[in-house]
Design a protein around this motif. Sequence first.
Motif, short mmCIF file in Angstrom:
data_model
loop_
_atom_site.label_atom_id
_atom_site.label_comp_id
_atom_site.label_asym_id
_atom_site.label_seq_id
_atom_site.Cartn_x
_atom_site.Cartn_y
_atom_site.Cartn_z
N MET A 1 0.83 -1.19 0.00
CA MET A 1 0.00 0.00 0.00
C MET A 1 0.87 1.25 0.00
O MET A 1 0.54 2.21 -0.65
CB MET A 1 -0.93 -0.04 1.21
N PHE A 2 1.96 1.22 0.73
CA PHE A 2 2.84 2.38 0.81
C PHE A 2 3.39 2.73 -0.57
O PHE A 2 3.50 3.91 -0.92
CB PHE A 2 3.98 2.08 1.80
N PHE A 3 3.70 1.74 -1.38
CA PHE A 3 4.21 1.97 -2.73
C PHE A 3 3.17 2.70 -3.59
O PHE A 3 3.50 3.63 -4.34
CB PHE A 3 4.61 0.64 -3.38
N ILE A 4 1.92 2.29 -3.47
CA ILE A 4 0.85 2.93 -4.25
C ILE A 4 0.69 4.39 -3.84
O ILE A 4 0.52 5.27 -4.70
CB ILE A 4 -0.48 2.15 -4.06
N GLU A 5 0.75 4.67 -2.55
CA GLU A 5 0.65 6.05 -2.06
C GLU A 5 1.80 6.90 -2.60
O GLU A 5 1.60 8.05 -3.01
CB GLU A 5 0.64 6.08 -0.54
N GLN A 6 3.01 6.34 -2.61
CA GLN A 6 4.16 7.08 -3.14
C GLN A 6 3.99 7.38 -4.62
O GLN A 6 4.29 8.48 -5.07
CB GLN A 6 5.45 6.29 -2.91
#
Length: 130
Positions: A1-6
């Motif tokens: 999820m963190f990758f998508i937010e970035q």
Amino acid sequence: MFFIEQMAEKRIREAMERGDFDNIKGKGRPLVYEDDSFVPPDLRMAYKILKNAGFLPPELQEGKEIRTAIDLLNGLTDEEERYRQVRKLNIMITKINLARKRPVNLEVNQLYYRKVAEKVRVYKNTKGAG
């Protein structure tokens, strides 16, 4: 999820740098957020259509009538009329409470509650009570 937010943040920054957001309708004005969390999900669309057409849902209309009655009560000077209006207001609130699953919360705005409490005096019937 963190990758998508970035990735999303990166694309937003790139779009800002290109000026993609410069001509957006309503730029610089606050967003109007409509809190419809108290409206049942199956009624939200219908209420939104009614609101856009200038109609209020019954719950909001009843609340508006109560606030109007309280405002009118504040202007009364005749004790008998004030007593009648307080009784009428109590009936309105009771009727709404019986129709809803949750009570009307007039204390949310303590100003109204205080206004009513300050204006209401006990009326004693001096005419024959028999």
